[in-house]
Design an enzyme around this catalytic site. Structure first.
Site, PDB file in Angstrom:
ATOM      1  N   GLU A  85      -3.034 -10.279   3.799  1.00 36.77           N
ATOM      2  CA  GLU A  85      -4.104  -9.970   4.747  1.00 36.77           C
ATOM      3  C   GLU A  85      -5.025 -11.156   4.981  1.00 36.77           C
ATOM      4  O   GLU A  85      -5.403 -11.464   6.116  1.00 36.77           O
ATOM      5  CB  GLU A  85      -4.926  -8.766   4.237  1.00 36.77           C
ATOM      6  CG  GLU A  85      -4.304  -7.414   4.517  1.00 36.77           C
ATOM      7  CD  GLU A  85      -3.241  -7.006   3.512  1.00 36.77           C
ATOM      8  OE1 GLU A  85      -2.848  -7.848   2.669  1.00 36.77           O
ATOM      9  OE2 GLU A  85      -2.782  -5.859   3.576  1.00 36.77           O
ATOM     10  N   GLU A 109       0.843  -1.205   0.000  1.00 31.44           N
ATOM     11  CA  GLU A 109       0.000   0.000   0.000  1.00 31.44           C
ATOM     12  C   GLU A 109       0.877   1.253   0.000  1.00 31.44           C
ATOM     13  O   GLU A 109       0.613   2.220  -0.713  1.00 31.44           O
ATOM     14  CB  GLU A 109      -0.922  -0.013   1.223  1.00 31.44           C
ATOM     15  CG  GLU A 109      -1.952  -1.144   1.148  1.00 31.44           C
ATOM     16  CD  GLU A 109      -2.888  -1.191   2.334  1.00 31.44           C
ATOM     17  OE1 GLU A 109      -2.379  -1.251   3.483  1.00 31.44           O
ATOM     18  OE2 GLU A 109      -4.109  -1.182   2.135  1.00 31.44           O
TER      19      GLU A 109
HETATM   20  C1  1HE Z   1       7.256  -7.828  12.138  1.00 31.42           C
HETATM   21  C2  1HE Z   1       6.518  -7.829  10.943  1.00 31.42           C
HETATM   22  C3  1HE Z   1       5.269  -7.204  10.948  1.00 31.42           C
HETATM   23  C4  1HE Z   1       8.366  -8.868  10.607  1.00 31.42           C
HETATM   24  N1  1HE Z   1       4.844  -6.632  12.100  1.00 31.42           N
HETATM   25  N2  1HE Z   1       6.800  -7.259  13.243  1.00 31.42           N
HETATM   26  N3  1HE Z   1       2.418  -8.340   7.026  1.00 31.42           N
HETATM   27  C5  1HE Z   1       2.765  -9.648   6.932  1.00 31.42           C
HETATM   28  O1  1HE Z   1       1.969 -10.535   7.061  1.00 31.42           O
HETATM   29  C6  1HE Z   1       4.222  -9.928   6.709  1.00 31.42           C
HETATM   30  C7  1HE Z   1       4.830 -10.475   8.006  1.00 31.42           C
HETATM   31  N4  1HE Z   1       6.260 -10.635   7.924  1.00 31.42           N
HETATM   32  C8  1HE Z   1       6.847 -11.668   7.232  1.00 31.42           C
HETATM   33  O2  1HE Z   1       6.213 -12.425   6.529  1.00 31.42           O
HETATM   34  C9  1HE Z   1       8.322 -11.796   7.378  1.00 31.42           C
HETATM   35  O3  1HE Z   1       8.704 -11.194   8.599  1.00 31.42           O
HETATM   36  C10 1HE Z   1       9.149 -11.151   6.231  1.00 31.42           C
HETATM   37  C11 1HE Z   1       8.951 -11.974   4.950  1.00 31.42           C
HETATM   38  C12 1HE Z   1       8.762  -9.717   5.979  1.00 31.42           C
HETATM   39  C13 1HE Z   1      10.656 -11.166   6.623  1.00 31.42           C
HETATM   40  O4  1HE Z   1      11.016 -12.487   6.994  1.00 31.42           O
HETATM   41  P1  1HE Z   1      12.345 -12.696   7.856  1.00 31.42           P
HETATM   42  O5  1HE Z   1      12.546 -14.188   7.992  1.00 31.42           O
HETATM   43  O6  1HE Z   1      13.452 -11.906   7.266  1.00 31.42           O
HETATM   44  O7  1HE Z   1      12.062 -12.021   9.287  1.00 31.42           O
HETATM   45  P2  1HE Z   1      11.231 -12.589  10.551  1.00 31.42           P
HETATM   46  O8  1HE Z   1      12.090 -13.514  11.320  1.00 31.42           O
HETATM   47  O9  1HE Z   1       9.895 -13.084  10.146  1.00 31.42           O
HETATM   48  O10 1HE Z   1      11.013 -11.255  11.376  1.00 31.42           O
HETATM   49  C14 1HE Z   1      12.092 -10.525  11.910  1.00 31.42           C
HETATM   50  C15 1HE Z   1      11.542  -9.587  12.942  1.00 31.42           C
HETATM   51  O11 1HE Z   1      10.675  -8.642  12.303  1.00 31.42           O
HETATM   52  C16 1HE Z   1      10.707 -10.270  13.984  1.00 31.42           C
HETATM   53  O12 1HE Z   1      10.826  -9.534  15.161  1.00 31.42           O
HETATM   54  P3  1HE Z   1      11.668 -10.116  16.434  1.00 31.42           P
HETATM   55  O13 1HE Z   1      11.523  -9.035  17.461  1.00 31.42           O
HETATM   56  O14 1HE Z   1      11.017 -11.418  16.791  1.00 31.42           O
HETATM   57  O15 1HE Z   1      13.074 -10.293  15.922  1.00 31.42           O
HETATM   58  C17 1HE Z   1       9.298 -10.114  13.445  1.00 31.42           C
HETATM   59  O16 1HE Z   1       8.318 -10.191  14.436  1.00 31.42           O
HETATM   60  C18 1HE Z   1       9.409  -8.725  12.900  1.00 31.42           C
HETATM   61  N5  1HE Z   1       8.381  -8.482  11.889  1.00 31.42           N
HETATM   62  N6  1HE Z   1       7.232  -8.476  10.004  1.00 31.42           N
HETATM   63  C19 1HE Z   1       5.600  -6.684  13.193  1.00 31.42           C
HETATM   64  N7  1HE Z   1       4.500  -7.098   9.865  1.00 31.42           N
HETATM   65  C20 1HE Z   1      -3.553  -0.953   7.372  1.00 31.42           C
HETATM   66  S1  1HE Z   1      -3.927  -2.610   7.242  1.00 31.42           S
HETATM   67  C21 1HE Z   1      -2.511  -3.371   6.545  1.00 31.42           C
HETATM   68  C22 1HE Z   1      -2.609  -4.849   6.772  1.00 31.42           C
HETATM   69  C23 1HE Z   1      -1.323  -5.537   6.535  1.00 31.42           C
HETATM   70  O17 1HE Z   1      -0.288  -4.945   6.282  1.00 31.42           O
HETATM   71  S2  1HE Z   1      -1.373  -7.253   6.663  1.00 31.42           S
HETATM   72  C24 1HE Z   1       0.213  -7.764   6.216  1.00 31.42           C
HETATM   73  C25 1HE Z   1       1.127  -7.869   7.411  1.00 31.42           C
END
Ligand code: 1HE
Length: 283
Positions: free
Chosen positions: A157, A137
């Site tokens: 989502e 977005e």
């Molecule tokens: C996060 C987030 C997040 C990572 N919010 N903390 N978005 C998603 O569904 C995507 C979610 N994220 C992922 O699928 C993956 O994290 C990634 C593909 C982006 C990256 O993977 P990777 O293996 O490099 O990292 P990781 O081990 O998954 O995450 C590393 C850290 O980033 C970890 O934090 P830590 O404190 O445990 O080290 C994760 O929690 C953090 N992290 N993504 C919070 N999204 C206005 S409405 C909009 C609606 C949406 O956007 S829905 C889509 C949400």
């Protein structure tokens, strides 16, 4: 139109009183180049640049003020391997928001992304890694998106039990069409590479650094007259929201102002005396 408004338009791009500095931001970095190109970098790589509310507020401050603070073009970049992981799911989980609370969160997202799209300063996104959910977005509010082979686009989502709230129903649907967007949300389908470019998710697929390419595009863009860029990066979007009749009228009014701006006379004279570059096909 008042004389003040005409004076404002004729002086468009001149330094104004608003100032923005890097030290105003915690979740973004701001670097200003002498040629008017600003580099704004999402700076939460440890959270894959997930968008918490604080970052959204900083984007609002940045994009609300940049047009009046001298930015001629903005490269939107990201620290780390991923452009943006979308909504900060942990903050959202922990906040346990009410429907009204989250509606207001979404309205702040819209404020930020509308300021980007309609603000009048070209925004060029240097993408990499995940451009997902709210990250897509955000990217779709930029005027130009540069991807590389490792960039991937998705709307997860559906699988998270969520719905888009940052303008995807408007901008992503506009880029890829309603059916593809619905498929992306329902099935978690990921697009990347040439296919993503062919669909319109990015305009450039870069073999080298997307950042370097975005800078080069920003420099080229910043060489246009600011009022011309203002019209391109504001009027086109507004006109898309209008009926064809109203858009045609608005286009005539905008062209009346832009195409008679004093600064354009020099460029027209250069064309007339044959010193201006001609448009040629790519070699
Ligand atoms: C996060 C987030 C997040 C990572 N919010 N903390 N978005 C998603 O569904 C995507 C979610 N994220 C992922 O699928 C993956 O994290 C990634 C593909 C982006 C990256 O993977 P990777 O293996 O490099 O990292 P990781 O081990 O998954 O995450 C590393 C850290 O980033 C970890 O934090 P830590 O404190 O445990 O080290 C994760 O929690 C953090 N992290 N993504 C919070 N999204 C206005 S409405 C909009 C609606 C949406 O956007 S829905 C889509 C949400």
């Amino acid at each position: 139109m008042s004389l003040n408004a005409i004076h404002y338009i004729e002086n468009f791009g001149a330094p104004m009183t608003v100032t923005l500095n890097d030290d105003q931001f915690e979740n973004l970095t701001l670097e200003k180049h002498d040629d008017g190109v600003w580099v704004v970098t999402l700076n939460r790589p440890e959270k894959r640049n997930a968008l918490n509310l604080a970052t959204i507020e900083e984007l609002i401050t940045l994009f609300s003020n940049a047009p009046r603070a001298g930015a001629q073009a903005i490269v939107l970049a990201a620290k780390g391997d991923h452009f943006c992981a979308g909504l900060d799911l942990i903050e959202h989980h922990d906040a346990d928001r009410s429907p009204a609370d989250f509606m207001h969160v979404c309205l702040r997202w819209h404020e930020a992304f509308n300021k980007m799209e309609y603000g009048g300063v070209p925004v060029i996104a240097a993408l990499k890694g995940a451009v997902v959910g709210g990250g897509l977005e955000l990217a779709s509010a930029a005027h130009i998106r540069v991807a590389d082979a490792g960039t991937y686009f998705a709307l997860p989502e559906g699988q998270r039990g969520l719905f888009t709230g940052g303008g995807a129903t408007i901008r992503v649907a506009d880029l890829v069409g309603k059916s593809r967007m619905i498929d992306m949300m329902l099935t978690g389908r990921v697009y990347q590479g040439q296919e993503a470019v062919d669909l319109g998710l990015a305009q450039y697929l870069e073999e080298g650094s997307t950042f370097d390419k975005a800078i080069a595009l920003a420099q080229r863009t910043a060489a246009n007259l600011p009022l011309t860029n203002f019209a391109i990066c504001s009027a086109v979007s507004h006109m898309q929201n209008m009926s064809a009749m109203d858009a045609a009228y608005a286009e005539a009014v905008v062209a009346g102002v832009v195409n008679t701006q004093p600064a354009a006379r020099e460029r027209l004279a250069a064309f007339a005396d044959k010193s201006a570059a001609r448009i040629r096909p790519n070699t």
